[in-house]
Structures are given as structure tokens and as C-alpha cells.
Design an enzyme around this catalytic site. Structure first.
Site, mmCIF file in Angstrom:
data_model
loop_
_atom_site.group_PDB
_atom_site.id
_atom_site.type_symbol
_atom_site.label_atom_id
_atom_site.label_comp_id
_atom_site.label_asym_id
_atom_site.label_seq_id
_atom_site.Cartn_x
_atom_site.Cartn_y
_atom_site.Cartn_z
ATOM 1 N N LYS A 93 0.835 -1.088 -0.002
ATOM 2 C CA LYS A 93 0.099 -0.214 0.150
ATOM 3 C C LYS A 93 1.035 1.349 -0.092
ATOM 4 O O LYS A 93 0.675 2.273 -0.608
ATOM 5 C CB LYS A 93 -1.168 0.015 1.298
ATOM 6 C CG LYS A 93 -1.983 -0.844 0.859
ATOM 7 C CD LYS A 93 -2.917 -1.420 2.196
ATOM 8 C CE LYS A 93 -3.796 -2.414 1.899
ATOM 9 N NZ LYS A 93 -4.580 -3.040 3.152
ATOM 10 N N GLN A 118 -4.657 -1.747 9.402
ATOM 11 C CA GLN A 118 -4.493 -3.220 8.703
ATOM 12 C C GLN A 118 -5.068 -4.008 9.699
ATOM 13 O O GLN A 118 -4.623 -4.127 10.907
ATOM 14 C CB GLN A 118 -2.972 -3.333 8.506
ATOM 15 C CG GLN A 118 -2.758 -4.658 7.646
ATOM 16 C CD GLN A 118 -3.431 -4.660 6.312
ATOM 17 O OE1 GLN A 118 -3.077 -3.807 5.538
ATOM 18 N NE2 GLN A 118 -4.362 -5.430 6.144
ATOM 19 N N ASP A 131 -10.986 2.792 4.026
ATOM 20 C CA ASP A 131 -11.395 1.145 3.553
ATOM 21 C C ASP A 131 -12.917 1.242 3.614
ATOM 22 O O ASP A 131 -13.424 0.016 3.177
ATOM 23 C CB ASP A 131 -11.027 0.403 4.811
ATOM 24 C CG ASP A 131 -9.653 -0.342 4.821
ATOM 25 O OD1 ASP A 131 -9.650 -0.782 3.513
ATOM 26 O OD2 ASP A 131 -9.008 -0.923 5.531
#
Ligand code: NAP
Length: 298
Positions: free
Chosen positions: A54, A98, A121
Site C-alpha cells: 500500500k 491493517q 477502507d
């Protein structure tokens, strides 16, 4: 006959180029560089590799990334304090924590602490609600990647029978909701299957578009697929090592039997995987545009 492969790498690359141009335009016209803060707790190898990828994608597209690596035994309080700091940092437009988090830290409390305007997200309840209403600011990355793959592979979604295997909050449920919306690139008749589904093959054989996110290798075999169907294999299962010592990945679909029946199919790796990070980059650009009060797409 063998199915046509849907090349996720090539499609992701084309979308990344569009994002790179959007980032460049934002920088030139508004002097703003989209910034993504990544938060990694612990050293789970899969999580480390996702976060590394990422941050690398940010650099490639001209975005800033701020990596925060915390020990696995960090307290929830300290993690929440970091989120609070990132929420207030104007150079951070997107925050990515994460998952999964180590035991002892409440994931929903952490997700709910993220400012919904920075929740790239799309997991905050506010963003999940907007998705349900058909007006997401941050479409969740894997489902958005799946939808883009289907559209760009030339498979019509409107009116199609879509069967989703899996009902997780990060893949199965949101992709079902997205493809159900009364909108272009959606408007499908959607069935969602799970471990309590009585006759899985009965449903999967009806699918014009079969999306498999079960987390089980070979959950779907060729005899469960309608001839000519488009098959999207979301699964990523680590099953040992290749001869060159790399981790060997397989999907949830038995590729060898499925490729003989399907019309189009995604490979693993190289299908859905590259799309997920690409959609995270798109959401980070959207977050920066949101911050500036600009239309989200541009
Ligand atoms: N490529 C990417 O970017 C990406 C991103 C996210 C996830 N993934 C991969 O996608 C897969 C799914 O992830 P997830 O997070 O959604 O998994 P998950 O949370 O474990 O959910 C799996 C879902 O599949 C259902 N299921 C499992 N076995 C089944 C079977 N034999 N028949 C019917 N339904 C079955 C489960 O049903 P129940 O609800 O009844 O238990 C559950 O709803 C994993 O392999 C994951 O690594 C890939």
C-alpha cells in the site's frame, strides 16, 4: 473450450494511471498531495506485505504515505490515541488500520474511532450505511475492485443473476449490496450463499456472474459453474511454497476444472488482488478531494 482470463493486473494498471493523473491535477490546481496513514500493529507476515504494498502504491501514484508500526502488545488506549492524532492531522486524508488486529484490541472500537471522512477502507458504520443507501463516499476496496473487474471485462451486470459465495462484512455482504443497487454497473438479481446454504451447487449453477469469497481452496469446482459464466475468484489461500521459494497462492475456485466451463475467469494471483490496493488509492484521492470540498471524482 477454455475461459478468457480477466487480467486484474492490466485493468488495475489502467485505473492506476487515471488515479495518477488525478493526483497530479490536484497537486497542480490546489497544491495538495493526498496522504495515506497506514497503521500496522504487530508483525503478521501477510499484514506486513499488504501494508508495504500500500505504501509502495502511494509512492508510485505521487501520494504521500505515513507508516505507523506498533508492537503487537500495544494497548487499545494508545492505538486510539494515535487514531485521534491522525484524525486531526491535515496532511493525512486517509487512515488505514491493517486488519486483523491482535487479540485484546476491539476492532470495531478502533474502526469507529476513525473520522468517517478519512475512512478509506469504508468500514466505519457511517460509510457502511451510505453504501447500503447506494451513495458511498468510500466504496469498500475489494468489492469495488470486483465490480470494476466485471464492468471492464465487458460482462453485463444489469439484469444478471449474480451469486456471491460468502457473507463477510468486508467482501460478501458489501459486494452483494453494491451489485443490487438500482444504478448503472449494478441492477443485478443477487443471491448470497454461506455455510448454511442447503444446496450450494444449485445456486452457483444459476449464476451468470459467480463471485467466490469463501476462504476455502476448491470450494467451487467446474461442475458447479454454469457454462459461459463469469467467475470472480476472491480467495487468497497460502498453500506452501513454489519451487523458487515464494509463497504459493490459490483461490477458492478449482481453476483447472473451472477454466474449462466458465466464459471468463480471474486468475489467482493476478485477478482481484491488484484491484484492492488500486481502489484504496482511488479512495485516498477521493478523501483529499472531499477535504477540499471538490466533487469526489475528478
Ligand atoms: N484479493 C483480495 O484483495 C482479498 C481481500 C479480502 C479477502 N480476500 C480473500 O477472500 C476470501 C474470503 O475472505 P473473507 O474475509 O470474506 O472471509 P471470511 O470472513 O472467512 O468469510 C468467508 C465466508 O464464506 C462462507 N463460506 C466458507 N466456506 C464456505 C462453503 N464451503 N460454502 C459456502 N460458504 C462458505 C462463510 O460462511 P459463514 O458466514 O456461514 O461462516 C463466510 O460467510 C479469503 O480467501 C481472503 O483471503 C481477498
Amino acid at each position: 473450450m477454455s475461459a478468457q482470463l480477466i487480467d486484474g493486473k492490466a485493468i488495475a494498471q489502467a485505473i492506476r494511471e487515471e488515479i495518477r493523473l488525478g493526483v497530479e491535477r490536484l497537486r497542480q490546481e490546489h497544491g495538495v498531495v493526498p496522504g495515506l496513514a497506514t497503521v500496522l500493529v504487530g508483525d503478521n507476515p501477510a499484514s506486513v506485505s499488504y501494508v508495504t504494498a500500500k505504501n509502495k502504491a502511494c509512492a508510485e501514484l505521487g501520494m504521500a504515505s505515513f507508516q505507523h508500526t506498533l508492537p503487537a502488545d500495544i494497548t487499545e488506549e494508545k492505538l486510539l490515541a494515535l487514531i485521534d492524532q491522525l484524525n486531526r492531522d491535515a496532511s493525512v486524508h486517509g487512515i488505514l488500520v491493517q486488519l486483523p488486529l491482535p487479540k485484546g484490541i476491539c476492532e470495531s472500537r478502533v474502526i469507529e474511532a476513525i473520522d468517517p471522512r478519512k475512512d478509506v477502507d469504508g468500514f466505519h458504520p457511517v460509510n457502511v450505511g451510505r453504501l447500503m443507501l447506494g451513495d458511498p463516499v468510500f466504496p469498500p476496496c475489494t468489492p469495488a475492485g470486483i465490480q470494476a473487474l466485471i464492468i471492464r471485462s465487458g460482462t453485463p451486470i444489469e439484469g444478471a443473476e449474480v451469486v456471491v459465495v460468502g457473507r463477510s462484512n468486508i467482501v460478501g455482504k458489501p459486494v452483494a449490496v453494491m451489485l443490487l443497487q438500482k444504478q448503472r454497473g449494478a441492477n443485478a438479481t443477487v443471491t448470497v450463499c454461506h455455510t448454511q446454504t442447503r444446496d450450494l451447487a444449485f445456486h452457483t449453477r444459476r449464476a451468470d456472474i459467480l463471485i467466490v469469497a469463501a476462504g476455502r481452496p476448491q470450494a467451487i469446482t467446474g461442475d458447479m459453474i454454469r457454462p459461459g459464466a463469469t467467475v470472480i475468484d476472491v480467495g487468497v489461500n497460502r498453500v506452501g511454497y513454489t519451487e523458487s521459494g515464494k509463497v504459493k497462492l490459490v483461490g477458492d475456485v478449482d481453476f483447472d476444472s473451472a477454466v474449462k466451463v466458465a466464459g471468463k475467469i480471474t486468475p489467482v494471483p493476478g485477478g482481484v488482488g491488484p484491484m484492492t490496493i488500486t481502489m484504496l488509492m482511488r479512495n485516498t484521492l477521493r478523501a483529499a478531494r472531499l477535504h477540499l470540498g471538490l466533487p469526489l471524482d475528478g
